[in-house]
Design an enzyme around this catalytic site. Structure first.
Site, PDB file in Angstrom:
ATOM      1  CD  GLU A   1      -8.035  -4.158  -0.561  1.00 23.83           C
ATOM      2  OE1 GLU A   1      -6.874  -3.814  -0.833  1.00 23.83           O
ATOM      3  OE2 GLU A   1      -8.284  -5.096   0.213  1.00 23.83           O
TER       4      GLU A   1
ATOM      5  CG  HIS B   1      -7.854  -1.210   2.463  1.00 28.53           C
ATOM      6  ND1 HIS B   1      -8.354  -1.970   3.500  1.00 28.53           N
ATOM      7  CD2 HIS B   1      -6.855  -1.932   1.921  1.00 28.53           C
ATOM      8  CE1 HIS B   1      -7.657  -3.086   3.592  1.00 28.53           C
ATOM      9  NE2 HIS B   1      -6.744  -3.098   2.636  1.00 28.53           N
TER      10      HIS B   1
ATOM     11  CG  HIS C   1      -1.978  -1.110   1.148  1.00 27.53           C
ATOM     12  ND1 HIS C   1      -2.463  -1.629  -0.030  1.00 27.53           N
ATOM     13  CD2 HIS C   1      -2.609  -1.807   2.143  1.00 27.53           C
ATOM     14  CE1 HIS C   1      -3.351  -2.589   0.237  1.00 27.53           C
ATOM     15  NE2 HIS C   1      -3.458  -2.728   1.540  1.00 27.53           N
TER      16      HIS C   1
HETATM   17  C1  GLA Z   1      -4.851  -5.755   1.657  1.00 26.03           C
HETATM   18  C2  GLA Z   1      -3.915  -6.900   1.659  1.00 26.03           C
HETATM   19  C3  GLA Z   1      -4.037  -7.645   2.934  1.00 26.03           C
HETATM   20  C4  GLA Z   1      -3.805  -6.743   4.128  1.00 26.03           C
HETATM   21  C5  GLA Z   1      -4.709  -5.554   4.047  1.00 26.03           C
HETATM   22  C6  GLA Z   1      -4.399  -4.518   5.090  1.00 26.03           C
HETATM   23  O1  GLA Z   1      -6.151  -6.166   1.550  1.00 26.03           O
HETATM   24  O2  GLA Z   1      -4.089  -7.753   0.554  1.00 26.03           O
HETATM   25  O3  GLA Z   1      -3.115  -8.717   2.947  1.00 26.03           O
HETATM   26  O4  GLA Z   1      -2.464  -6.322   4.149  1.00 26.03           O
HETATM   27  O5  GLA Z   1      -4.614  -4.930   2.798  1.00 26.03           O
HETATM   28  O6  GLA Z   1      -4.394  -5.046   6.348  1.00 26.03           O
END
Ligand code: GLA
Length: 344
Positions: A308, A171, A102
């Site tokens: 997402e 998210h 991220h």
């Molecule tokens: C995304 C990732 C997960 C996790 C979340 C945040 O969805 O794919 O593995 O890291 O973000 O917690």
């Protein structure tokens, strides 16, 4: 608009409420977070349908689960935080084991964005300087949230002054039961995808586009999320549940249905449409109770689900994945809509 609070360096953080009688949405200029969405159940009762807190400090203190945030410059993982553009290698500091997640340690979720109201909504702007977290190019990203009827629409627009990579998404953790009343394992989900991208143990795609047919990853028809989540299936074991990118059917660049989720108890239904090629369906496997929700419930495993919409994880290192490269003179534009209804 009102002032929600201040960050550690004294920057004040505006918070906005969009409301049209069908939906009520709260958005913070800190991380462009969706802080709350209220939607009606089958009896018309409004309740929160995403996880969140009324305290800015909670978001600052517990950034790890990215609850409601806009993630970037590169949503999801880049293997070893490394990629190459035009023969030059760039390094993002790893913040998820050996990988970058991220956007690195200080992603877009940790900045106060500029914000102003627009018809039916709000536009937030972030200028990420050249070299930010190791990414090349000054990147200007605009995120516009607008409400129309029972649809919350998100438009992303970005430009750069040097070739860079970009993959931005929201998210939010949806919990359609309302007001955090239960986990999401009883929800039914349908995902418009014949294939997904399997990963290694670090959740980096292997590069394969694997068929969902005859696996617990098959959501081409609505299935209860908890029904197969503990199956003896290696991909589920590696991720501790669902945490994968599905390769959406239909043409990327055109708005089409990506996923539909419904909670049989409240009757609430969410339809997600996107122009993106993929969607990360994540069942909150890493939620560990440290984020305290506004209804007094600490968010534990499976308390929310993320949808997402995105380009595939680690695309900069997979030449055959849809490209995340953005060059000067080009404009990245992407749209995702969340439409709330009830099951008939
Ligand atoms: C995304 C990732 C997960 C996790 C979340 C945040 O969805 O794919 O593995 O890291 O973000 O917690």
């Amino acid at each position: 608009m009102s002032t929600w609070g201040k960050t550690a360096d004294g920057t004040s953080v505006p918070i906005y409420t969009l409301s049209n009688g069908q939906l009520e949405v709260r958005i913070s200029a800190y991380g462009a977070h969706l802080v709350s969405i209220k939607a009606p159940d089958k009896t018309g009762k409004m309740a929160d349908v995403i996880l969140g807190s009324d305290s800015l400090q909670t978001y600052i203190d517990v950034p790890g689960p990215y609850i409601g945030a806009i993630v970037g410059r590169y949503g999801n993982r880049i293997a070893l935080g490394k990629f190459t553009i035009d023969g030059k290698t760039y390094q993002i500091p790893p913040n998820n084991g050996p990988n970058a997640l991220h956007g690195g340690p200080r992603g877009f979720d940790k900045y106060v964005w500029q914000s102003h109201e627009v018809p039916d909504g709000l536009e937030l702007t972030l200028v990420s300087p050249d070299g930010d977290q190791g990414f090349p190019g000054t990147l200007t990203l605009k995120v516009r949230y607008t409400l129309k009827g029972s649809t919350l629409r998100i438009d992303y627009t970005a430009t750069t002054d040097k070739a860079t990579v970009i993959n931005v998404t929201n998210h939010s953790y949806f919990n359609l039961r309302g007001d955090d009343a239960a986990d999401i394992l009883g929800d039914k989900i349908e995902i418009n995808a014949d294939k997904y991208t399997p990963t290694d143990a670090g959740l980096i795609p292997t590069g394969e586009l694997a068929p969902v047919a005859s696996t617990p990853m098959d959501f081409r028809k609505p299935e209860v999320i908890g029904a197969r989540i503990n199956d003896d299936f290696q991909q589920l074991k590696l991720a501790g549940g669902y945490d994968h990118n599905w390769v959406l059917n239909g043409k990327a660049g055109t708005l089409r249905v990506a996923a539909i989720v419904a909670d049989p108890v409240s009757g609430r239904k969410l339809t997600v449409e996107t122009t993106e090629p993929g969607i990360q369906f994540y069942t909150g496997n890493f939620l560990d109770g440290t984020f305290m929700g506004r209804h007094g419930i600490p968010y534990k495993k499976n308390w929310g689900l993320c949808l997402e919409t995105q380009h595939f994880p680690d695309s900069p290192n997979h030449a055959d994945f849809p490209s995340t490269l953005l060059k000067p003179g080009e404009t990245m534009h992407s749209t995702t809509t969340f439409t709330f209804g009830v099951v008939k």
